[in-house]
Design a protein around this motif. Sequence first.
Motif, PDB file in Angstrom:
ATOM      1  N   GLY A  99       0.838  -1.193   0.000  1.00 39.05           N
ATOM      2  CA  GLY A  99       0.000   0.000   0.000  1.00 39.05           C
ATOM      3  C   GLY A  99       0.878   1.250   0.000  1.00 39.05           C
ATOM      4  N   ILE A 100       0.375   2.342   0.551  1.00 41.34           N
ATOM      5  CA  ILE A 100       1.142   3.592   0.601  1.00 41.34           C
ATOM      6  C   ILE A 100       2.251   3.455   1.641  1.00 41.34           C
ATOM      7  N   SER A 101       3.481   3.739   1.230  1.00 43.96           N
ATOM      8  CA  SER A 101       4.616   3.676   2.160  1.00 43.96           C
ATOM      9  C   SER A 101       5.621   4.750   1.803  1.00 43.96           C
ATOM     10  N   ARG A 102       6.388   5.167   2.808  1.00 42.58           N
ATOM     11  CA  ARG A 102       7.407   6.210   2.601  1.00 42.58           C
ATOM     12  C   ARG A 102       8.723   5.737   3.217  1.00 42.58           C
ATOM     13  N   GLY A 103       9.810   6.078   2.541  1.00 45.25           N
ATOM     14  CA  GLY A 103      11.120   5.699   3.047  1.00 45.25           C
ATOM     15  C   GLY A 103      11.444   4.243   2.772  1.00 45.25           C
ATOM     16  N   LYS A 104      12.728   3.903   2.948  1.00 44.36           N
ATOM     17  CA  LYS A 104      13.179   2.525   2.694  1.00 44.36           C
ATOM     18  C   LYS A 104      14.463   2.262   3.461  1.00 44.36           C
ATOM     19  N   THR A 105      14.454   1.211   4.259  1.00 43.04           N
ATOM     20  CA  THR A 105      15.660   0.738   4.949  1.00 43.04           C
ATOM     21  C   THR A 105      15.633  -0.785   4.936  1.00 43.04           C
ATOM     22  N   ASP A 106      16.771  -1.391   5.255  1.00 43.83           N
ATOM     23  CA  ASP A 106      16.835  -2.862   5.318  1.00 43.83           C
ATOM     24  C   ASP A 106      15.881  -3.400   6.378  1.00 43.83           C
ATOM     25  N   LYS A 107      15.740  -2.646   7.475  1.00 45.77           N
ATOM     26  CA  LYS A 107      14.874  -3.075   8.568  1.00 45.77           C
ATOM     27  C   LYS A 107      13.409  -3.088   8.142  1.00 45.77           C
ATOM     28  N   THR A 108      12.968  -2.017   7.451  1.00 43.13           N
ATOM     29  CA  THR A 108      11.562  -1.957   7.003  1.00 43.13           C
ATOM     30  C   THR A 108      11.301  -2.987   5.909  1.00 43.13           C
ATOM     31  N   ASP A 109      12.306  -3.224   5.050  1.00 46.06           N
ATOM     32  CA  ASP A 109      12.153  -4.250   4.001  1.00 46.06           C
ATOM     33  C   ASP A 109      11.949  -5.634   4.615  1.00 46.06           C
ATOM     34  N   ALA A 110      12.753  -5.952   5.627  1.00 43.85           N
ATOM     35  CA  ALA A 110      12.631  -7.249   6.305  1.00 43.85           C
ATOM     36  C   ALA A 110      11.260  -7.380   6.959  1.00 43.85           C
ATOM     37  N   ARG A 111      10.792  -6.291   7.565  1.00 39.24           N
ATOM     38  CA  ARG A 111       9.481  -6.305   8.210  1.00 39.24           C
ATOM     39  C   ARG A 111       8.367  -6.509   7.178  1.00 39.24           C
ATOM     40  N   ASP A 112       8.489  -5.827   6.015  1.00 39.68           N
ATOM     41  CA  ASP A 112       7.474  -5.947   4.964  1.00 39.68           C
ATOM     42  C   ASP A 112       7.422  -7.367   4.410  1.00 39.68           C
ATOM     43  N   ILE A 113       8.594  -7.981   4.217  1.00 39.48           N
ATOM     44  CA  ILE A 113       8.649  -9.363   3.708  1.00 39.48           C
ATOM     45  C   ILE A 113       8.014 -10.320   4.714  1.00 39.48           C
ATOM     46  N   ALA A 114       8.346 -10.128   6.005  1.00 37.05           N
ATOM     47  CA  ALA A 114       7.781 -10.988   7.049  1.00 37.05           C
ATOM     48  C   ALA A 114       6.263 -10.820   7.140  1.00 37.05           C
ATOM     49  N   PHE A 115       5.794  -9.577   7.032  1.00 40.70           N
ATOM     50  CA  PHE A 115       4.357  -9.309   7.107  1.00 40.70           C
ATOM     51  C   PHE A 115       3.628  -9.936   5.916  1.00 40.70           C
ATOM     52  N   TYR A 116       4.247  -9.843   4.727  1.00 43.93           N
ATOM     53  CA  TYR A 116       3.651 -10.451   3.528  1.00 43.93           C
ATOM     54  C   TYR A 116       3.539 -11.965   3.712  1.00 43.93           C
ATOM     55  N   ALA A 117       4.627 -12.583   4.192  1.00 40.21           N
ATOM     56  CA  ALA A 117       4.631 -14.042   4.386  1.00 40.21           C
ATOM     57  C   ALA A 117       3.546 -14.472   5.376  1.00 40.21           C
ATOM     58  N   LEU A 118       3.381 -13.687   6.443  1.00 37.16           N
ATOM     59  CA  LEU A 118       2.397 -14.025   7.467  1.00 37.16           C
ATOM     60  C   LEU A 118       0.967 -13.880   6.958  1.00 37.16           C
ATOM     61  N   THR A 119       0.707 -12.829   6.185  1.00 35.52           N
ATOM     62  CA  THR A 119      -0.664 -12.554   5.729  1.00 35.52           C
ATOM     63  C   THR A 119      -1.034 -13.264   4.429  1.00 35.52           C
ATOM     64  N   HIS A 120      -0.049 -13.909   3.782  1.00 35.82           N
ATOM     65  CA  HIS A 120      -0.332 -14.593   2.507  1.00 35.82           C
ATOM     66  C   HIS A 120       0.033 -16.075   2.553  1.00 35.82           C
ATOM     67  N   LEU A 121      -0.018 -16.650   3.739  1.00 35.85           N
ATOM     68  CA  LEU A 121       0.320 -18.070   3.874  1.00 35.85           C
ATOM     69  C   LEU A 121      -0.580 -18.963   3.022  1.00 35.85           C
TER      70      LEU A 121
END
Length: 258
Positions: A20-42
């Motif tokens: 969705g709408i997001s601002r900024g980019k870091t390795d930490k936020t990328d890891a969180r986004d990947i984990a959140f995607y995996a959890l919500t799209h099992l």
Amino acid sequence: SSVKANYWIVPAIEIKRSKGISRGKTDKTDARDIAFYALTHLHKAVCSSLPETDILKLQLLHTEREKLLKAVLLLKTSHEAEGFLPAEILKEIKSLNNATIKKLQHAQKEIEKKMMSLIKSNPALSQQFSLITSVPGVGPLTAIYLIITTKGFKLFANWRKLACYAGVAPFQYSSGTSIKGKTRVHPLANKKLKSLLNMCALNAKRADKEIGAYYERKVKEGKNAMLVMNAVRCKVLARIFATIQRQTPYVNLQKFAA
């Protein structure tokens, strides 16, 4: 390899668009986004598997061949300097470039020989290569790229899924009764595969009477020529998948027509 963990490959663009709408980019936020995607799209998870060693080798060789092709094309652009550089200097540059191009083209041919040797040494890949190239308009390099892309025809369940991946599958754009957009292909595609399929379609139109007649008939009916060519690309893909699924070479039935 000793861990034997399951893994799931997802295109980066799918995860990015799911945020969705997001601002900024870091390795930490990328890891969180990947984990959140995996959890919500099992519910969509499909475990991936490594392709066999020979397909990985083919992929590496093909990548090196692509590098050589790009280098040759880049060196051939020297003629664009005509009129801007002294003729003497330009002549020397062209001479050096021509010598380099010959070496690169020789290396390209050697890589192609290794690719063919690798295919011939593997019975399954050799069979697939023979079946694909039995389809009119499909050449050896396209056959190799299809084997690599489909991981030996294990990655896509049918030709429609591959057509979508290649960017040749038409999609409807409409909403309610007011918006009636044209049916068209999506720009999100494997451009390399799409380009190869375009060459196959052009070759098939010339070499196959059935495809040639289909193209002429549709154009005479008033269909857009590019839309008809796209339909030909899909026909070529459908034929390729049919030969792989039946495990028999393509047969032109029109030859037996009365």
